[in-house]
Scaffold this motif. Structure first.
Motif, mmCIF file in Angstrom:
data_model
loop_
_atom_site.group_PDB
_atom_site.id
_atom_site.type_symbol
_atom_site.label_atom_id
_atom_site.label_comp_id
_atom_site.label_asym_id
_atom_site.label_seq_id
_atom_site.Cartn_x
_atom_site.Cartn_y
_atom_site.Cartn_z
ATOM 1 N N ARG A 11 0.843 -1.200 0.000
ATOM 2 C CA ARG A 11 0.000 0.000 0.000
ATOM 3 C C ARG A 11 0.875 1.245 0.000
ATOM 4 N N LEU A 12 1.973 1.204 0.746
ATOM 5 C CA LEU A 12 2.837 2.377 0.813
ATOM 6 C C LEU A 12 3.472 2.624 -0.551
ATOM 7 N N ARG A 13 3.852 1.541 -1.217
ATOM 8 C CA ARG A 13 4.424 1.727 -2.559
ATOM 9 C C ARG A 13 3.400 2.402 -3.451
ATOM 10 N N GLY A 14 2.177 1.955 -3.333
ATOM 11 C CA GLY A 14 1.131 2.558 -4.151
ATOM 12 C C GLY A 14 0.972 4.031 -3.850
ATOM 13 N N VAL A 15 1.020 4.347 -2.572
ATOM 14 C CA VAL A 15 0.850 5.756 -2.173
ATOM 15 C C VAL A 15 1.966 6.599 -2.774
ATOM 16 N N LEU A 16 3.199 6.073 -2.710
ATOM 17 C CA LEU A 16 4.329 6.840 -3.239
ATOM 18 C C LEU A 16 4.220 6.967 -4.756
ATOM 19 N N GLU A 17 3.726 5.899 -5.384
ATOM 20 C CA GLU A 17 3.526 5.950 -6.834
ATOM 21 C C GLU A 17 2.545 7.075 -7.166
ATOM 22 N N GLU A 18 1.413 7.088 -6.430
ATOM 23 C CA GLU A 18 0.409 8.132 -6.656
ATOM 24 C C GLU A 18 1.030 9.508 -6.467
ATOM 25 N N LEU A 19 1.876 9.614 -5.444
ATOM 26 C CA LEU A 19 2.481 10.910 -5.152
ATOM 27 C C LEU A 19 3.358 11.338 -6.317
ATOM 28 N N SER A 20 4.168 10.414 -6.840
ATOM 29 C CA SER A 20 5.081 10.865 -7.901
ATOM 30 C C SER A 20 4.287 11.213 -9.159
ATOM 31 N N VAL A 21 3.204 10.472 -9.434
ATOM 32 C CA VAL A 21 2.371 10.823 -10.593
ATOM 33 C C VAL A 21 1.765 12.205 -10.375
#
Length: 2026
Positions: free
Chosen positions: A768-778
């Motif tokens: 989930r954290l990876r996903g959150v960071l992915e969303e952040l970079s997008v």
């Protein structure tokens, strides 16, 4: 495979002829088309590009097409760009369109492009279209598309059906309803008059594909499991559409509330003060409070060491804006104020934002505010700490401060501010203001009008600017609501500034007192950037909006605080146009003003357009529901008013400026109209000529909902409001803010999700954290593309441009970092990375806050009876509309739940917790010209009702109300299971809680459960026939929220509010199946809030079921009331209530302590009742609490059914009752154990190797090899010799471990609970050894310390040095670790293939970091075994800079302490006052386990079935103990006397015995050294709480308590850590390190082995001992006091004890010999430390042999010395005087010297008169006797402070000898020529000759070798005298040849010497040249000497001349007579 395909068909309307090429980009990958040659208007490309994509297409990704003119030779020229958001494509999978391009300046050009896009996800969930299906598009495509050319730029055509959602604050839509085709929507855009049309074009009401189960499956099936929001899949906290998050539940405004603060400042010393021979005083100012240090005479480096405390009780904002000002004043006394040397300023907020809220031992640079060219005026060394309530400040350890005083390295400046700060001018330009309120009553106006005869505006405004403690004011503009000033206020301050906020206030000038109209704060951090690409503070010219109290004028404004900027403003007050600029001054330029006084100057006017173009804005609002209206308001009709600025404000809004009646046409007619008729600009006049704003809803009588609340019966008719207003168009600012806010909201939601996953221990938080960071970079990259749009807008300020640049840089780098961190998120690094992500969140929030306002906030007021009752304030950016979805405010065109609150102070405390009203409110704000779809977000199914007055243009009029013709009927089921940890609302310390559930206009209550804080209601509330308006599909996505309030039922009076929470129901439409995964819903925890503080948790579930055609029969059945007793209460049904299993809970009853009186009667026969989930057990009755407060039966148990899921376990309640006569029971107090998890017993794993479990449980050694962390059977610390039997582990004390190159040893330090990483390759370890040798060598240079000289204090100071050294080393190690980690990140990004190896390394990394961080807090203590020479010269103990309890888990290893509470909980923030509610303590423990338990345990040898799991615990009979308390010293005591000092002494209480040490008080000391031990005999358990207090002695009156600390001795006594008597590092039988325990180490070891049932100890030959399967090595010889050696086993035994934690199964860290530092607290000032005391406690049971005498720790007596200083000669002394007659330079030299702090012992030589060369001969002796503490390197002086002092005060000062050279004058004061100060411990060696003596001896003091007079005893040489010249540079003013001789007092008695040149041992007279005694002896001689020598020729010539003149005179005189004689011939 997923793919995106783009078919580029053609580009039309090109200009000219040429070759064209196109470039298509998506996700950073670009394709070029072929070159189309020689085309004219149209370029037919006809090419398809395909992007295979791995992760699902996000709706906010961009596709970009660029068309170029192609050239073979030159670079291609861009024709235009087309970019679109792929949201539509993501939803529908197919899109064809033609659209225009835009050029570089973002202007539309004619050229258009035609493309077709297809997107094929994996599971074909996006709609699939066949070609012909693209709806019935009309053929005239080209014409059709001109309809709105920028519609598709955003990919969001109007009305394209992004589901009209409702939102609450903070919501982010993550999933959207799939919309209709692009075109159908566009057609609708044209003809949206009736809503039926809209319905037909819609899909079926239930969107199958958005169903949650499908969604879950679909999401889980995608390649990236990371991006799944938990919320969406498991429905943990939110519903599917997620459009409506829970609103912010903290209702109470916290900002204006006063809090306690304490500022403590220690002024240690000052150095390098500029000025000659000064008497400096330091003045410490905080805000308006001033305190002064004492005065030190004639010194430039005074030593004060004085401590000041300031107490405040103010709101945080006020506190942090206060200025701390340190100034040094020279020669201040009663009569004169003294001259200022220099000042230093900093605001309190800067200190508070430091780590630990403090600066410690830092040097403040002084500058002169009156002369900014002067440079540094000196340094003050000080400590500053700011403590708020509940902050505990960890003071770094204070012992002998020998740290090198590196001034430049320790400046008092926050991180990142350069040492050399420059002066700068801050220009604040004030242009004009508008919209001011009346500040005078109308009555006065009429009087004035009668007298003066004209109508005046009722306000006389001026602006006051405050910064860094200085104020500047503009002129007063008389009688003007729209004053124009055009003035600037100029401040001169150092830059970068240490004061963060600038305060701008409009004030009304009044004869009596000026009041603030409005206040605005400007945070300099937000208008500047200190990065390398940063910019200086700059602002505007921009309008700032001011908010404050309501606008009607009253003489006593109850909300005046709001106008001063305290608390949240409740109404618009005015807006002010200002700008700020900063210019760094060039000090060298001649015309600069030197003073820093505030200047006010005129500036020129600025143009109208400078702040942006005036635009007409339109606000629309609709009230869908008004419920929960507080009944207190009364039942008068209620209406709501919405205002923006002064528009819409009908009661007290706009005042017409009388002076100017502007033309309407003017864009300035801003706020002119009070009748709300505002004509819009002419061009729109036809369309809405008579659009009148409607800003209030029609009044309506409220209807009763229940006992507390009303609601308004809106039903299907929803009132609307709309307002037109004019503002400068600065939307861009808000758009950028909105984008960042949305990214931040998304990030926050994601992070909360991750935390939830970690908390509930679900799987894969890292995904989930990876996903959150992915969303952040997008999100970040998306921001960078969007924000860079319109650069050329009017009114953009420098700050706009710079902010945009810096935001884009920040966002870009944040995106990159997020990507990078994402790759490093592993299961074990989740927590660290989560912290990093939280830093991102803070940064985003900081960036998103826009300092330059544009449109004012929107206020919603509830009015009743024409009075304003309650309000809500909605930031305008949240409801601002934009074409681009990301830029739109988060609540724009969404329905939002708004809670109204009381204004200002009324909203503090209980009044602020009750909701005044809850609105469901829809708002839209945008440009009037964009207003065509302001209704698009409302729930569908309504008709618009227009106002009757509206004439012709009906279709353009906004509606005044909406009538819904669609309504859905639902049944709400609220499954109220239980609540826990509720707030105690009754005096018994319990509550009688019930819950009230609100949904829409309905409310119901649960039953009341008496006397509990953890009610289990287990009740289902059914709300039938709940009507909701709008389409079913929309309601399903977005239901309104449910409000649950919990109350405490009182027998008399109203129920008392406990707290409130919000929830969202899970919805089932009538067509859906009631079954998994969504139904039945799961129980969840909801946090209950009371104001700002938490008040418990509610466990419940809510479902909303649609009632279809078949009525209620279709709903899932309800089980009927099962409970006959309680009447018709339906229990929570089976699928929802948790699954239970059987547990057994064992309770250990030990005893009760410190029970207070209840109703004035003492507790005599208490009993404890334990209850959990309805079952329970009672303890035995204590027959006589006074005699023995322990229980007779120790262990009891009960069985109970508890949920399988540990998170749902109910709390366990402990209650203590007192059994009184006649069978009455009285509740004494209760305690709720909220989580039972720490008491769950898990069986030890038999299969695993002993060693592994030991490693798991204790602090064993553990080896991490590259493969991971398999524990080995032998730690690599052993010397790995194969000869030992396997299974035995050798722990060697002496040799350095040989570590294999690849192994990383994680070694647990013997004295800390942190992991220390030893990661060395061989070379490194060699280096270390070399280093060590060198170090040892250095040590050897100093002579060996004499064993007899050593005492306990030597040991203490050595330990503190070790502690400090370790702390320093850790900080260095930490920095190194961080660097390494950065390198690693880089490496990892470069080569992901060798991840496995890297993974294990990062694992160690994170551990390492953690350890160094922990240790930084000072976990670390001295440790004899670790990398030190084996036998260090001084044995050490452990100094903890905290309580021992915190190191050893409060000694609750098996005996826990539960505080019993009674009485109402305090309503202070976060229950800080709970201590007052404690009425006693229960000691015992719990153990719970699932039944049945495995047999193995019960079969173990010696298992006592009565004791259950509590085997081998001691009995609890009373026991007599000798308690020995050692108090070493106290530090930083809070001053108790007026003089800022205290006279402390110690009081020790234990049970009934009390020891007062009053006669040994220490006079006037805040850091007293007590050095005392006290013996008290006590009987546990009756007397087990030890109180050590420090009192302040007073001559008159009672003594005051300074602070006290309490220690629970019983827990220490029984703890397995053996806290009775600390174990020292080495065993010796005599000397300062004598063994204190009556039991020898070998006896202790034998007892421990016996108790723990382990094998041993076996002592073997050659210094070995074997315990369990460990072999320890150690020394075997002992030296007694006569120096004889004898064999002993004690050393070996002690080695084992010191490493007891390595023993498997029973090992733990035994308490070492230590000193602990405990905070002193005062009950009157809860939570704020009043100082600290260093102490330790030994306990000896009386049934054991008696211990030896107490160790002597009495303070060292200072040793008496005598310093003899012989001044032989001086040389090169500068010549001050002119000779009396000849004007020749000369000096009358004498030398003055002193040693102690003040000059009372100063001694002068005789005067060497008339030195012409600067040479002086003295042969004069000074004698200075002094008392000296060797260990602390301080001189001790005792003296009375003043003539009125009662007793002498002891001072400690550093030993510094000051020598000065003076010029003696007869009549005027003597002139000071120069001085030198020698620190007797380290001063430069004197030069051999006067020639070699130079200033460098002072300047380069740090580099030169220094000597200590205490080692050398006798020194002779030349030293330089220095003084400062006008430019503050050191200059050489002379040299002195001196001899220093140090003798002890005894030696001085044996060989006495005389002062000066007196007997005994007289010095010979100096050989001075003749002149020196001059006038006195022979004036003639001296005249001859002086005059004749120099001027003899001059004199001879003069004499000759005089003779000539004389003769001439005589000649002339006698001539006449002679002539007459001659003539007469006589």
């Amino acid at each position: 495979m997923m793919a995106l395909m783009v078919h580029l068909k053609a580009v039309d309307h090109l200009r000219g002829k040429g070759d064209r090429i196109a470039k298509v980009s998506f996700r950073g990958l670009s394709f070029y088309s072929r070159v189309v040659e020689n085309c004219e208007e149209v370029a037919n490309f006809n090419e398809t590009f395909r992007w295979p994509i791995a992760s699902r297409l996000d709706g906010n990704e961009m596709l970009e097409i660029q068309v170029y003119n192609y050239s073979k030779v030159f670079s291609n020229r861009l024709v235009g760009t087309f970019s679109m958001v792929l949201q539509k494509v993501a939803e529908e999978g197919h899109l064809e369109l033609t659209d225009t391009l835009i050029d570089d300046n973002n202007f539309l050009i004619k050229t258009s492009v035609t493309i077709e896009i297809r997107y094929q996800p994996v599971d074909r969930t996006a709609g699939v279209w066949s070609d012909g299906e693209l709806l019935d598009v009309p053929d005239d495509r080209d014409g059709f598309f001109t309809f709105e050319s920028d519609s598709l730029l955003s990919g969001h055509s109007h009305g394209s059906g992004s589901s009209p959602g409702r939102t609450l604050q903070g919501s982010i839509p993550t999933f959207r309803k799939a919309g209709k085709g692009v075109f159908s929507a566009m057609k609708l855009g044209k003809i949206k008059s009736s809503r039926d049309d809209h319905k037909r074009g819609d899909e079926p009401a239930v969107l199958d594909m958005d169903d949650l189960d499908r969604k879950a499956i679909r999401l889980a099936g995608t390649l990236e499991p990371d991006t799944i929001s938990l919320a969406s899949v498991t429905a943990v906290t939110t519903n599917v559409s997620n459009k409506r998050s829970k609103p912010d539940i903290k209702m109470e405004p916290s900002s204006g509330r006063p809090v306690d603060y304490q500022i403590s400042i220690t002024i240690i010393e000052a150095r390098q003060l500029i000025g000659l021979n000064m008497d400096p005083v330091v003045c410490v100012e905080v805000g308006d409070d001033k305190k002064y240090t004492s005065m030190k005479e004639s010194t430039n480096c005074p030593y004060y060491n004085e401590y000041f405390v300031f107490d405040f009780h103010v709101p945080p904002d006020v506190m942090f804006d206060k200025i701390i000002k340190l100034s040094v004043i020279h020669s201040k006394n009663l009569l004169r104020s003294g001259t200022l040397v220099g000042t230093f300023k900093m605001d309190v907020g800067t200190v508070y934002s430091q780590p630990e809220h403090q600066f410690y031992h830092k040097w403040a640079i002084l500058s002169d505010p009156n002369d900014i060219t002067a440079g540094c005026k000196g340094y003050i060394k000080c400590d500053i700490a700011v403590v708020g309530k509940g902050d505990n400040i960890k003071t770094p350890h204070k012992a002998n401060e020998t740290d090198e005083d590196d001034l430049e390295g320790n400046l008092l400046l926050p991180e990142g501010i350069p040492a050399e700060r420059q002066w700068a001018r801050f220009y604040v330009k004030i242009y004009r203001a508008e919209g001011l309120p009346k500040m005078n009553t109308s009555l006065m106006a009429n009087v004035k009008k009668a007298i003066i005869g004209e109508n005046r505006d009722l306000v006389d405004p001026y602006v006051q600017v405050q910064y860094a403690g200085q104020k500047g004011k503009t002129s007063v503009q008389k009688s003007s609501y729209e004053p124009i000033w055009n003035e600037q206020v100029v401040f001169t301050e150092l830059f970068p500034p240490l004061c963060k906020r600038l305060k701008v206030q409009i004030r009304d000038s009044d004869k009596v007192n000026d009041v603030a109209i409005g206040t605005h704060f400007i945070d300099l951090r937000k208008i500047s950037n200190d990065g390398d690409k940063g910019f200086l503070p700059t602002f505007g010219p921009a309008w700032v909006n001011m908010y404050g109290s309501t606008r009607q004028y009253t003489l006593m404004d109850e909300h005046q605080d709001l106008n001063d900027g305290l608390g949240e403003g409740v109404s618009f007050r005015a807006r002010l146009l200002l700008s700020i600029a900063v210019e760094i001054l060039d000090i060298s330029s001649p015309e600069i003003l030197c003073s820093t006084d505030v200047q006010v100057e005129m500036v020129s006017n600025i143009s109208e357009s400078a702040t942006g173009k005036m635009e007409e804005f339109f606000v629309f609002g609709s009230f869908l529901e008004a419920t929960m209206i507080d009944r207190k308001i009364g039942d008068k009709p209620i209406s709501f008013e919405i205002t923006i600025g002064n528009y819409g404000n009908q009661i007290d809004g706009v005042n017409k400026p009388s002076s100017v009646r502007r033309k309407k046409k003017d864009a300035e007619n801003e706020e002119e109209e009070s009748e709300l008729i505002q004509n819009s600009s002419e061009d729109e006049a036809e369309e809405d000529a008579d659009l009148v704003s409607v800003s209030t809803t029609p009044p309506m009588k409220p209807v009763i909902t229940d006992r507390n609340y009303f609601h308004l019966p809106y039903f299907e008719k929803k009132p609307c409001i709309y307002i037109k207003s004019w503002w400068q168009d600065q939307r861009r600012r808000l758009y950028n803010s909105n984008m960042m806010d949305k990214i931040a909201d998304k990030l926050e939601e994601g992070l909360n999700d991750v935390q939830e996953v970690i908390k509930t221990e679900k799987a894969f938080p890292e995904r989930r954290l990876r996903g959150v960071l992915e969303e952040l970079s997008v999100g970040c990259s998306r921001f960078v593309t969007l924000a860079n749009k319109d650069i050329g807008q009017s009114g953009r300020t420098k700050l706009d441009r710079e902010r945009l640049k810096s935001c884009m840089r920040e966002m870009d780098s944040m995106g990159q970092q997020a990507k990078q961190i994402r790759t490093q998120v592993k299961k074990n690094t989740v927590r660290d990375k989560l912290k990093l992500a939280q830093n991102f969140l803070q940064k985003l929030r900081f960036l998103a806050d826009e300092p330059q306002h544009s449109i004012p906030d929107v206020f919603v007021w509830m009015m009743s009876n024409h009075k304003r009752i309650a309000y809500a304030r909605i930031p305008s950016k949240d409801i601002l509309y934009s074409m681009v979805d990301e830029e739109t405010g988060k609540d724009c065109s969404k329905v939002k739940a708004v809670f109204l609150k009381l204004p200002g102070k009324k909203g503090f405390g209980p009044a602020g917790w009750t909701v005044q009203a809850k609105l469901e409110l829809y708002l839209w704000l945008g440009l009037n010209k964009q207003r065509k779809d302001f209704l698009s977000g409302l729930p569908n199914g309504f008709e618009e009702m227009k106002s009757a007055k509206a004439g012709l243009s009906l279709h353009t009029m906004p509606p005044v109300s909406l009538v819904y013709n669609m309504k859905q009927v639902f049944q709400l089921r609220a499954h109220m299971y239980q609540a826990r940890s509720l707030f105690a609302a009754d005096s018994s310390g319990l509550s009688d809680p019930f819950a009230r559930v609100f949904f829409s206009t309905h409310s119901q209550v649960t039953e009341v459960l008496g006397e509990t804080l953890c009610p289990t209601w287990d009740q289902l509330l059914v709300f039938d026939d709940v009507e909701l308006f709008g389409e079913a599909s929309e309601l399903r996505d977005d239901p309104p929220i449910i409000v649950v309030e919990i109350y405490d039922q009182d027998t008399v009076g109203k129920a008392e509010f406990i707290g409130r929470t919000f929830a969202k129901p899970t919805i089932k439409m009538c067509e859906e199946h009631y079954g998994p995964p969504r139904f039945p819903p799961q129980l969840e925890y909801y946090q209950v809030y009371r104001g700002n503080s938490t008040a418990g948790e509610l466990l419940a579930a809510f479902e909303l079921l649609q009632i279809g055609q078949g009525g209620r029969a279709d709903l899932p059945p309800l089980e009927g009331p099962t409970d006959s007793e309680h009447g018709p209460i339906i229990a929570v049904p089976l699928g929802i209530r948790p699954v239970l299993s059987r547990y057994r809970i064992e309770v250990l009853f030990w005893g009760l302590r410190d029970l207070k009186r209840i109703n004035l009667a003492q507790v005599d026969r208490p009993r404890v009742d334990i209850e959990c989930a309805g079952k329970g057990v009672q303890s035995a009755l204590i027959q006589n609490y006074k005699k023995n407060p322990n229980f007779s039966t120790l262990v009891k148990w009960f069985e109970v059914d508890l949920p399988e899921n540990e998170l749902l376990h109910p709390p366990l309640n402990i209650r203590v009752v007192d059994c009184r006569a006649f069978g009455r029971y009285i509740l004494v107090g209760s305690h709720a154990v909220t989580t039972l998890r720490r008491f769950i017993y898990s069986t030890p794993d038999k299969t695993s190797n002993n060693w592994a479990t030991a490693a798991k449980l204790m602090n064993g050694y553990m080896v991490l090899t590259n493969g991971g962390s398999q524990p080995r059977s032998s730690p690599s610390l052993s010397s790995r010799t194969p000869s030992h039997p396997t299974g035995d582990i050798i722990v060697n004390m002496d040799t350095e471990p040989l570590v294999r190159k690849m192994d990383t040893v994680v070694k647990l330090d013997a004295t800390s609970d942190t992991v220390v990483k030893v990661d060395m390759t061989e070379e490194e370890s060699d280096k270390k050894k070399k280093k060590k040798k060198k170090k040892k060598g250095e040590v050897e240079e100093e002579e060996e310390t004499d064993e007899r000289m050593l005492d306990w204090w030597s040991k203490y100071f050595a330990s503190i040095e070790t502690l400090k050294g370790k702390l320093r080393a850790q900080e260095a190690a930490q920095a190194e670790a961080e660097e390494r980690e950065d390198l690693e990140i880089a490496a990892e990004a470069a080569e992901p293939d060798d991840l496995l190896l890297k993974g294990s390394k990062t694992k160690e990394k994170s551990k390492d970091k953690k350890s160094s961080k922990d240790k930084k807090k000072g976990h670390q203590a001295a440790d004899g075994t670790d990398n030190e020479p084996v036998k260090s010269r001084v044995d050490e103990l452990v100094v903890y800079n905290k309580e021992l309890e915190s190191e050893y888990g409060t000694f609750e290893d098996w005996l826990h302490t539960f505080n019993l509470y009674r009485g109402k909980a305090g309503d202070d923030d976060e229950h800080a006052l709970d201590d007052d509610r404690i009425v006693g303590r229960f000691k015992g423990s719990l153990c719970m386990y699932k039944l049945p338990l495995s047999e193995e345990i019960t079969r173990e040898a010696g298992f006592d079935p009565n004791m259950g799991m509590f085997q081998s615990i001691p009995h609890n009979d009373p026991i007599n103990v000798l308690v020995r308390v050692y108090v070493v010293r106290a530090t930083d005591l809070h001053p108790a006397d007026i003089n800022g000092k205290a006279d402390p002494y110690i009081v020790i209480k234990l049970g009934k015995s009390e020891v007062k040490d009053k006669e040994n008080y220490i006079s006037k000391q805040l850091n007293p050294v007590f050095g005392k031990s006290f013996d008290i005999e006590a009987t546990f358990p009756m007397e087990s709480m030890l109180t050590v207090s420090v009192y302040d002695w007073d001559l008159v009156g009672t003594d005051d308590l300074i602070g006290e600390t309490k220690i629970d001795l019983e827990n220490r006594f029984y703890s397995k850590y053996r806290a009775t008597c600390g174990i020292s590092a080495n065993y010796s039988v005599h000397g300062y390190n004598v063994w204190r325990d009556p039991m020898k180490p070998s006896q202790i070891l034998a007892k421990l082995c016996k108790d723990g049932k382990i094998d041993g100890p076996h002592y073997g030959p050659g210094g070995k001992v074997k315990v369990a399967n460990r072999i320890f090595l150690g020394a075997t010889e002992l030296e007694d006091e006569n120096g004889l050696k004898k064999q002993t086993e004690e050393h070996l035994a002690l080695t084992v004890l010191n490493r007891w934690e390595e023993i498997p199964r029973v090992g733990c860290k035994l308490v070492r010999e230590h000193v602990e530092t405990r905070p002193l607290l005062n009950p009157d000032k809860p939570g704020i430390e009043q100082g600290r005391v260093e102490m330790w406690v030994d306990m000896f049971p009386m049934d054991m042999p008696a211990p030896g005498p107490a160790i002597d720790i009495s303070p060292r007596k200072p040793k008496s010395f005598e310093l003899r200083v012989v001044i032989w000669n001086t040389d090169d002394v500068i010549l001050e005087d002119d000779a009396f007659m000849t004007g020749e330079k000369m000096s009358d030299i004498y030398v003055r010297g002193w040693l102690k702090g003040q000059q009372e012992d100063k001694q002068d030589t005789d005067v060497h008169y008339h030195s012409l060369t600067g040479e002086g001969n003295f042969n004069w002796r000074f004698v200075f006797p002094f008392d000296y503490l060797m260990a602390e390197e301080k001189i001790v002086i005792s003296k009375k402070e003043s003539m009125f002092s009662w007793d002498e005060t002891e001072y400690k000062i550093p030993p510094r000898l000051t020598l000065q050279v003076w010029d003696a004058d007869h009549f005027s004061a003597d002139d000071f020529l120069g001085a030198i100060e020698l620190d007797l411990n380290r001063f430069p060696r004197g030069a051999k000759t006067a020639k070699q003596c130079s200033l460098n001896m002072i300047r380069n003091e740090h580099e030169l070798p220094t000597i200590s007079i205490f080692k050398q005893k006798r020194v002779k040489g030349w030293w330089p005298f220095a003084a400062r010249d006008e430019n503050d540079d050191l200059e050489l003013t002379g040299k002195v040849e001196a001899e220093l001789h140090l003798v002890t007092a005894e030696e001085a008695e044996k060989s006495p010497v005389g002062l000066g040149r007196n007997e005994p041992d007289p010095l010979e007279k100096p050989n001075r040249p003749d002149t020196s005694l001059m006038w006195f002896l022979t004036p003639l001689k001296s005249i001859r000497y002086f005059i004749w020598h120099n001027y003899r020729w001059l004199i001879l010539k003069a004499l000759g001349l005089i003779l000539l003149l004389l003769m001439l005179g005589l000649f002339l005189y006698s001539l006449p007579g002679y002539l007459v004689k001659k003539m007469l011939g006589a």
